[in-house]
Design a protein around this motif. Structure first.
Motif, PDB file in Angstrom:
ATOM      1  N   ARG A   5      66.455  -0.624  24.166  1.00  0.00           N
ATOM      2  CA  ARG A   5      65.561  -1.277  23.208  1.00  0.00           C
ATOM      3  C   ARG A   5      66.357  -1.819  22.036  1.00  0.00           C
ATOM      4  NH1 ARG A   5      62.655  -3.415  25.356  1.00  0.00           N
ATOM      5  NH2 ARG A   5      63.212  -4.817  23.711  1.00  0.00           N
ATOM      6  N   ASP A   7      67.011  -5.010  19.110  1.00  0.00           N
ATOM      7  CA  ASP A   7      67.085  -6.467  19.119  1.00  0.00           C
ATOM      8  C   ASP A   7      68.293  -6.885  19.944  1.00  0.00           C
ATOM      9  OD1 ASP A   7      66.460  -8.889  16.559  1.00  0.00           O
ATOM     10  OD2 ASP A   7      67.112  -9.142  18.605  1.00  0.00           O
ATOM     11  N   ARG A   8      68.011  -7.201  21.195  1.00  0.00           N
ATOM     12  CA  ARG A   8      69.117  -7.520  22.081  1.00  0.00           C
ATOM     13  C   ARG A   8      69.264  -9.024  22.242  1.00  0.00           C
ATOM     14  NH1 ARG A   8      68.403  -5.929  27.149  1.00  0.00           N
ATOM     15  NH2 ARG A   8      66.223  -5.464  26.858  1.00  0.00           N
ATOM     16  N   PHE A   9      70.217  -9.366  23.072  1.00  0.00           N
ATOM     17  CA  PHE A   9      70.494 -10.770  23.379  1.00  0.00           C
ATOM     18  C   PHE A   9      69.253 -11.405  24.006  1.00  0.00           C
ATOM     19  CE2 PHE A   9      72.448 -14.126  25.953  1.00  0.00           C
ATOM     20  CZ  PHE A   9      73.263 -14.715  25.003  1.00  0.00           C
ATOM     21  N   GLY A  10      68.562 -12.256  23.250  1.00  0.00           N
ATOM     22  CA  GLY A  10      67.290 -12.801  23.729  1.00  0.00           C
ATOM     23  C   GLY A  10      67.387 -14.263  24.085  1.00  0.00           C
ATOM     24  N   ARG A  12      66.502 -16.820  22.438  1.00  0.00           N
ATOM     25  CA  ARG A  12      67.019 -17.698  21.387  1.00  0.00           C
ATOM     26  C   ARG A  12      68.539 -17.644  21.334  1.00  0.00           C
ATOM     27  NH1 ARG A  12      64.579 -17.222  15.486  1.00  0.00           N
ATOM     28  NH2 ARG A  12      66.574 -18.145  14.896  1.00  0.00           N
ATOM     29  N   ASP A  13      69.068 -16.427  21.507  1.00  0.00           N
ATOM     30  CA  ASP A  13      70.528 -16.284  21.540  1.00  0.00           C
ATOM     31  C   ASP A  13      71.098 -17.074  22.705  1.00  0.00           C
ATOM     32  OD1 ASP A  13      70.925 -14.513  19.342  1.00  0.00           O
ATOM     33  OD2 ASP A  13      70.017 -12.934  20.548  1.00  0.00           O
ATOM     34  N   GLU A  17      73.667 -20.063  22.299  1.00  0.00           N
ATOM     35  CA  GLU A  17      75.019 -19.992  22.858  1.00  0.00           C
ATOM     36  C   GLU A  17      75.280 -21.147  23.823  1.00  0.00           C
ATOM     37  OE1 GLU A  17      77.549 -17.903  22.076  1.00  0.00           O
ATOM     38  OE2 GLU A  17      76.230 -17.210  20.477  1.00  0.00           O
ATOM     39  N   ALA A 323      78.304  -8.290  26.590  1.00  0.00           N
ATOM     40  CA  ALA A 323      77.471  -9.152  27.418  1.00  0.00           C
ATOM     41  C   ALA A 323      77.438  -8.601  28.843  1.00  0.00           C
ATOM     42  CB  ALA A 323      78.017 -10.577  27.428  1.00  0.00           C
ATOM     43  N   THR A 324      76.238  -8.503  29.403  1.00  0.00           N
ATOM     44  CA  THR A 324      76.137  -8.053  30.797  1.00  0.00           C
ATOM     45  C   THR A 324      76.476  -9.217  31.722  1.00  0.00           C
ATOM     46  OG1 THR A 324      73.819  -8.671  30.903  1.00  0.00           O
ATOM     47  CG2 THR A 324      74.308  -6.425  30.205  1.00  0.00           C
ATOM     48  N   LEU A 326      74.512 -10.427  33.781  1.00  0.00           N
ATOM     49  CA  LEU A 326      73.341 -11.322  33.745  1.00  0.00           C
ATOM     50  C   LEU A 326      73.416 -12.254  32.535  1.00  0.00           C
ATOM     51  CD1 LEU A 326      70.682 -11.946  35.184  1.00  0.00           C
ATOM     52  CD2 LEU A 326      69.556 -10.379  33.590  1.00  0.00           C
ATOM     53  N   GLN A 331      73.966 -17.640  30.771  1.00  0.00           N
ATOM     54  CA  GLN A 331      74.503 -18.623  29.838  1.00  0.00           C
ATOM     55  C   GLN A 331      74.976 -19.877  30.574  1.00  0.00           C
ATOM     56  OE1 GLN A 331      77.427 -17.327  27.026  1.00  0.00           O
ATOM     57  NE2 GLN A 331      77.914 -19.435  26.425  1.00  0.00           N
TER      58      GLN A 331
ATOM     59  N   THR B  97      78.159  -1.580  29.954  1.00  0.00           N
ATOM     60  CA  THR B  97      78.295  -2.776  29.121  1.00  0.00           C
ATOM     61  C   THR B  97      77.627  -2.570  27.767  1.00  0.00           C
ATOM     62  OG1 THR B  97      78.297  -4.155  31.086  1.00  0.00           O
ATOM     63  CG2 THR B  97      77.780  -5.231  29.012  1.00  0.00           C
ATOM     64  N   TYR B 129      75.722  -9.330  21.180  1.00  0.00           N
ATOM     65  CA  TYR B 129      75.315  -8.538  22.341  1.00  0.00           C
ATOM     66  C   TYR B 129      75.178  -7.049  22.011  1.00  0.00           C
ATOM     67  CZ  TYR B 129      76.898 -12.726  24.796  1.00  0.00           C
ATOM     68  OH  TYR B 129      77.063 -14.008  25.234  1.00  0.00           O
TER      69      TYR B 129
END
Lengths: 408, 241
Positions: A5, A7-10, A12-13, A17, A323-324, A326, A331, B97, B129
């Motif tokens: 949970r 604020d993760r890479f969403g 908008r990010d 990017e 960064a995973t 995914l 990206q 990760t 990230y």
């Protein structure tokens, strides 16, 4: 333990990017998108041309063919036994009552042997022979049935018809021929020395162009004066698309005993007109567009693959930063999707401009389904997504440690 | 030797000391191939919070492999690696990760700054990230630049900076997300002596403020700056007095 949970890479990010990844190389972006632009552009333009052309044809059909029909006695040789089918004198009123008929009028050419038609009662034997106008009989509904417009005065009215008055409407050319330029001073024309008061001048018709070069008298007048045997033809104007329906019933309505004795010509419904035209879409352009689109997809795939190789260091870095796989794959998919979308938008815009340009050049109304333009842009985006999948998976499968080392 | 030690997960060890930040237990890493390469052999290592350790060794000694294992960029073939009390072996790639993004910071010899992003954006990327809310990233990036005294270059692009400045930006990026452990791989490898000293000073500052640091290097001077020194040779790790 770390929980997914926060604020993760969403989205908008991701979008940010990708756009920044692309914005760094605007020239490459433009070249990559070019083939998509060409593909989507030619597809959009092809559809635009087709729709504009179809609309144009339809407009023509609307004015003439799509709403105008005619019923005539069949010209058949019945020999001695049969009798020629005959339109009833009140056929116009019968037809006008039918569902789908907007106007109906009878029109008959009156064949006179060597008629003397003039604007003055004096016959001057020394005058050079001139081209004589024709004489035609019409009922009040004819004006609307042939989509006629009057230049001056009025058309034949029900009163003229009922009272069999000696009045006439001149076709535009007949008026010129006879030297009648205005009707407010109640000029007369003479047919075989009988006078008719000119009540109007017919300026344009969509059907029965012979009317423009004729002296048109009420049908009842013609019957009384010239002994007309039967109406020559029934002109009808139908509601758009009602042609086939009217065609089925009109002969029975006119002559319940002998409905087969007539030739009926009714307009095709516009949908069929459109289908015919759509079938004529220049398939070459569609093929060209698809080929260009395929080239666009390959270009995006190749450039994205190169970009993955070139940016191994960055990929490794992103993986090190958390960064995973995914995230990385998305990206690159997003980047190629943005390339495709830009190409699609530009291409759709180019197609719209081409359509408008063509329409303007031919003075047509440009017609293009806006949903189709949106769909074209999205198709570009989809092409980008599909093209980006393989390189994106390759990027996601890079080992971060190796990528960091090799990409240094 | 590993069998003698009870697994201490997230708990204070027998001496009541805080739990180890990093605990390697009999870690080995081999690379299969025509001839299997044993890059790490039976490595035991403990890094505590606030530690400053160096791992020195010639190239090919396995120190980069060790750093990759510590950085969760690689998995040990054998042995146990606990980070922050969490056994990393059963973690899926996704969780590894995530753990990496939140608990570890990286500094590379080659800097790995994105050429087309400003210094501030490069630093902010470090938090993209790692679960830092979007609205806080720029502010925290700025504070990270303050820690490395690079705010005057915030809007510059990395290509216009000197090597030392680039590495300071990279350090800022590594610490902006407030990791528990900073892993530095030859952080001065591309720098001259003067700027090397600057970067080492910076690392010492960060360590004094509580950040645990592990530096991999073949440079004795860099190694000397650390408080605990390990030597690596043929895949074996030995702590030096």
């Amino acid at each position: 333990m770390i929980r997914p949970r926060g604020d993760r890479f969403g989205a908008r990010d991701l979008f940010g990017e990708s756009v920044r990844g692309l914005a760094g190389r605007p020239g490459r972006l433009a070249l990559t998108a070019l083939a998509v632009v060409l593909g989507i552009g030619s597809l959009t333009a092809t559809v635009g041309f087709a729709q504009t052309g179809a609309r144009q044809l339809e407009a023509t059909f609307n004015a003439v063919d799509a709403v105008h029909g005619v019923v005539r006695p069949a010209e058949q040789d019945y020999g001695a036994a049969g009798a020629q089918a005959v339109l009833p004198w009140d056929g116009d009123q019968t037809a006008a009552r039918l569902n789908g008929v907007e106007a109906a009028g009878l029109v008959t050419e009156i064949e006179l042997t060597a008629p003397v038609i003039a604007a003055a009662p004096v016959h001057d034997p020394m005058a050079p022979p001139t081209r004589a106008p024709g004489v035609m009989a019409a009922t009040p509904g004819l004006l609307d049935a042939v989509s006629g417009t009057l230049g001056q005065g009025v058309w034949l009215t029900g009163f003229h018809e009922q009272a069999a008055l000696p009045v006439a409407v001149l076709g535009r050319d007949a008026a010129t021929l006879l030297g009648v330029t205005r009707v407010d001073n109640q000029p007369s024309v003479f047919i075989d020395e009988r006078s008719y008061t000119v009540v109007g001048i017919l300026d344009r018709v969509e059907r029965v162009s012979g009317l423009l070069n004729a002296v048109i008298v009420p049908q009842s007048t013609a019957r009384a004066v010239f002994g007309l045997a039967a109406p020559g033809g029934l002109q009808v104007k139908v509601a758009l698309g009602a042609g086939p329906m009217v065609g089925e019933v009109i002969t029975t309505a006119l002559s319940p005993n002998d409905p087969s004795g007539f030739e009926v010509s009714m307009p095709l419904p516009p949908s069929k007109v459109r289908q015919q035209v759509t079938a004529d879409v220049n398939s070459l352009f569609v093929i060209l567009g698809l080929v260009a689109l395929a080239i666009g997809a390959v270009t995006i795939a190749v450039v994205t693959s190169l970009s993955v190789i070139e940016r191994r260091g960055e990929i490794g870095l992103r993986r090190a930063l958390g960064a995973t796989r995914l995230n990385v794959a998305l990206q690159f998919v997003a980047e190629s999707a943005v390339v495709g979308l830009l190409g699609g938008l530009t291409g759709a815009a180019a197609g719209v401009f081409a359509t408008v340009g063509l329409a303007a050049a031919r003075q047509w109304t440009p017609v293009l389904d806006l949903r189709l333009v949106g769909a074209a842009a999205l198709t570009g985006c989809l092409v980008g997504v599909l093209a980006g999948l393989t390189p994106a998976i390759r990027a996601a499968n890079l080992e971060p440690a190796t990528a960091l080392q090799e990409g240094a | 030797m590993s069998t003698e030690q009870p697994p201490a997960i997230g708990a204070a060890d027998a001496f009541g000391a805080p739990p180890a930040l990093v605990r390697l237990d009999g870690v080995a890493r081999s690379f299969p191939g025509a001839t299997t390469v044993l890059a790490l052999r039976d490595v035991d290592m403990v890094i505590h919070q606030g530690d400053y350790v160096s791992i020195m060794g010639p190239s090919g000694s396995g120190k980069s492999t060790l750093l990759n294992v510590l950085g969760l960029l690689d998995r040990p073939t054998v042995g146990r690696y606990e980070l922050d009390g969490v056994d990393t072996a059963p973690l899926k790639d996704r969780d590894r990760t995530r753990l990496r993004g939140r608990r570890l910071g990286f500094v590379f010899q080659a800097f790995h700054l994105l050429a087309r992003r400003s210094v501030l954006e490069n630093v902010a990327l470090g938090m993209t990230y790692s679960g830092v809310p979007r609205g806080q990233r720029r502010g925290r990036a700025w504070r990270a630049l303050e820690r490395v005294s690079m705010t005057h270059r915030a809007s510059f692009y990395p290509t216009t900076l000197s090597g030392g400045e680039r590495q300071r930006v990279a350090v800022a990026r590594a610490v902006a997300g407030e990791p528990a452990l900073l892993l530095a791989d030859e952080p001065t490898g591309n720098l001259d002596a003067a700027t090397s000293a600057e970067v080492l000073e910076l690392l010492e500052d960060l360590n004094r403020s509580g950040l645990a640091i592990a530096v991999v290097t073949h440079d004795p001077e860099v190694s000397a700056a650390a408080r605990r020194r390990f030597a690596m040779r043929d895949g074996r790790l030995r702590e030096e007095p």
